[in-house]
Scaffold this active site. Structure first.
Site, PDB file in Angstrom:
ATOM      1  N   GLU A   1       3.114   2.361  -1.177  1.00 48.40           N
ATOM      2  CA  GLU A   1       3.603   3.740  -1.204  1.00 48.40           C
ATOM      3  C   GLU A   1       4.688   4.022  -2.242  1.00 48.40           C
ATOM      4  OE1 GLU A   1       2.484   5.116   3.302  1.00 48.40           O
ATOM      5  OE2 GLU A   1       4.617   5.022   2.792  1.00 48.40           O
TER       6      GLU A   1
ATOM      7  N   GLU B   1      -3.340   2.277   6.053  1.00 49.70           N
ATOM      8  CA  GLU B   1      -2.520   2.719   7.191  1.00 49.70           C
ATOM      9  C   GLU B   1      -3.060   4.043   7.697  1.00 49.70           C
ATOM     10  OE1 GLU B   1       1.770   3.033   6.745  1.00 49.70           O
ATOM     11  OE2 GLU B   1       1.819   1.189   5.557  1.00 49.70           O
TER      12      GLU B   1
END
Length: 470
Positions: free
Chosen positions: A160, A375
């Protein structure tokens, strides 16, 4: 109609070093910026988190028993290099060898991330990735890991990149807690993408065995009113900040004209400029086709309105629904009053957004090769049933089911999606919510560190066995 997932599909669970391991100062581990930041600003710390440092055999035994055949793990950079460079901490190296050995013993394939929000404090204080020296140190660390851990078959460079820039320099909820600094946001994104590209190129040039990719958070952005040009523009600009800028760097090896036009607009309104060298573009271009896979983290979508005014963000860290505000000067504002269910933390539950994002990657970046959903999950104030020693988390089962259903649709429509990792394997520490917000398949009693499978764990086991979304 029952939907089926492919026979070779990975049914995984995700973790992250700082959120799971605990042992933040144990066996020579160096400090990370979060250690100080939490001590100074919050009522909780990441000690002991889920004590994964000591209890990983328990979690991996549970994984095997409940059909989890893949696990996302991150290596704590400061456990290997306490200062981020220089001296190697041998105890840290041994820990990860033991952990990967246990994964393989339990038939749980480790997908290993090199950096998950935890730059060593020495480097973080010196500007983190805004300082180009950190890029060099990261590449050295990556090379060390590629050489040291040949037992790892799946690597990702970063987790991320978008939320790191966003959290550190836009929302200000990650250390160093700077707000509304768009120059730093984009420069952080860019420099980290250069670090990613250099690590990927090195991995391929040196012929290391296995695969390498990157994990991007890709929240889908929609105009609140698709017929209103201002709302459409706000969604485009918000998408550039969070998704398009980073995806362009990953797969185009440059920033498209529309992307740079949007970036220049945002910087002209807010001040600042981006520094990009020819050498940067060269390495981005060389790496663009070398990614073996893309990890997509997806939790929510956002609806955007046109907005004229100053930046103001109120981050909902308490789980009191309706406590969020998000408006950015020169970009737009998020509209929370939409007919979509949302969590207590104001995260919009919209599985269609995951489908749209997967298909956007397939269409706009055909060199993506393959995708893992790295995720996805539901943060919840779980209620533990003392009598039955479990959590009846039907809302979580429903959330996973809805998202897996659109993944099956995307596969049917031509997307090459190879696996799904639920966030999280067991309950872990949450960066800006401490221990209140739980995501796991396995409930963790943070007092005793005992694990209890939730109802969702039994459902997931059946799913992994049948591959059928029921």
């Amino acid at each position: 109609m029952t939907k089926k997932l492919p026979d070779d599909f990975i049914f995984g669970g995700a973790t992250a070093a700082y959120q799971a391991e605990g042992a933040t100062q144990t066996d020579g581990k160096g400090r990370v910026a979060w250690d100080t930041y939490l001590e100074e600003n919050y009522w909780y710390t990441a000690e002991p988190a889920s004590d994964f440092y000591n209890r990983y055999p328990v979690d991996l035994e549970l994984s095997e028993r409940f059909g989890v055949n893949g696990i996302r793990i991150s290596i704590a950079w400061s456990r290997i290099f306490p200062k981020g460079y220089g001296e190697v901490n041998q105890k840290g190296v041994e820990y990860y060898h033991n952990l990967f050995k246990e994964c393989h013993k339990r038939h749980v394939e480790p997908f290993v991330t090199l950096h998950h929000f935890d730059t060593p404090e020495v480097l973080h204080k010196d500007g983190d990735f805004l300082n180009r020296k950190t890029i060099d140190y990261f590449v050295d660390y990556a090379e060390f890991c590629f050489k040291e851990f040949p037992e790892v078959k799946y690597w990702t460079t970063f987790n991320e990149i978008g939320p790191i820039g966003d959290g550190q320099y836009l929302v200000g909820k990650f250390p160093p807690g700077i707000k509304y600094d768009f120059e730093k946001v984009f420069q952080s994104h860019h420099n980290m993408m250069v670090a990613h590209a250099r690590a990927v190129k090195l991995f391929k040039d040196e012929n290391y065995k296995g695969e390498i990719g990157v994990v991007h958070a890709l929240p889908t952005k929609y105009p609140y009113d698709p017929s209103n040009p201002e709302d459409v523009r706000a969604a485009e600009l918000e998408d550039i900040i969070h998704n398009k800028f980073i995806l362009d760097a990953t797969y185009l090896g440059k920033y498209s004209r529309e992307t740079m036009e949007g970036v220049q607009h945002i910087l002209s309104v807010n001040g600042g400029q981006l520094e990009i060298s020819d050498e940067d573009y060269k390495i981005l271009d060389e790496a663009k086709d070398l990614n073996d896979f893309l990890g997509i983290n997806y939790y929510m979508s956002d609806w955007m309105r046109g907005f004229e005014g100053e930046s103001e963000i109120t981050h909902n860290a308490t789980g009191d629904k309706g406590g969020s505000k998000y408006q950015l000067k020169g970009v737009g504002q998020r509209e929370f009053d939409v007919d979509v269910p949302r969590t207590d933390w104001d995260w919009m539950i919209y599985p269609q957004g995951l489908y749209d994002q997967i298909m956007r990657v397939v269409k706009d970046y055909p060199n993506y090769h393959k995708i893992y959903i790295t995720e996805n999950g539901l943060g919840y104030k779980d209620v533990f049933d003392e009598k039955e020693k479990t959590v009846h988390d039907d809302a979580r089962i429903d959330y996973i089911k809805q998202h897996l259903s659109v993944i099956a649709d995307a596969i049917a429509d031509g997307a090459n999606v190879k696996g799904y990792f639920l966030w999280s394997l067991m309950d872990v520490f949450s960066w800006s919510n401490g221990y209140e917000k739980r995501y796991g398949l396995f409930y963790v009693d943070f007092e005793t560190q005992e694990r209890f499978p939730k109802k969702s764990a039994y459902w997931y086991k059946e799913l992994a066995e049948s591959k059928e979304i029921k």
